[in-house]
Design an enzyme around this catalytic site. Structure first.
Site: not given
Length: 166
Positions: A52, A54, A59-61
């Site tokens: 991912t 960051s 979206v990564c979260d």
């Protein structure tokens, strides 16, 4: 190599493209306590390897939260989320978000994972969003290079693949 964009802009991926049936490449990343983590550390387990850009992006979260939730329901599966975020930032983020079933690891030092799995985005020095399933014999059984870096992966396909891996 996989063709991806990030916010609509073409991106150059560096490293080796991984395909289903390949032997999973080894890598060395850092755990949140700065100890090295390698593929061999989880030998004998099915591995859900997710890269991912960051953890501090929407979206990564959401992606890491979703895989954390799903990993709690899986037996004999080691789930890793790899980014170039610093280990200290990953630890803070995991603590603030109750992440306990996915291990976040950092590839900031030398992009070992990024190069081995072909997800190093040259223009950004970040990792592209991708999902790899590696079985207990170190064979790659599933690969998804997400074509647009700001899109979600196919969670359902990845989860079916991890459940089917042995």
């Amino acid at each position: 190599m996989a063709s991806i964009t990030f916010k609509g802009n073409p991106i150059t991926l560096l490293g080796n493209e991984v395909k289903v049936g390949d032997n999973a490449p080894n890598f060395t990343v850092l755990a949140n306590d700065l100890t090295p983590v390698t593929l061999a550390d989880s030998k004998g387990s099915v591995r859900l390897l997710v890269s991912t850009p960051s953890l501090d992006t929407g979206v990564c979260d959401a992606q890491t939260r979703r895989f954390n939730e799903e990993a709690a329901k899986l037996d004999n599966v080691k789930a890793l989320t790899v980014s170039v975020d610093l280990p200290f930032a990953q630890k803070r983020w995991c603590g603030a978000n109750g992440i306990e079933n996915v291990q976040t690891v950092s590839d900031h030092r030398d992009l070992s994972f990024g190069e081995a799995y072909g997800v190093h985005m040259k223009e950004l020095r970040l990792l592209a969003r991708a999902v790899f399933i590696v079985d207990s014999d170190d064979k790659v059984t599933y690969v998804e290079y997400v074509s647009e870096g700001t899109d979600h992966p196919n969670y359902e396909a990845a989860l079916e693949a991890v459940k089917a891996a042995k």
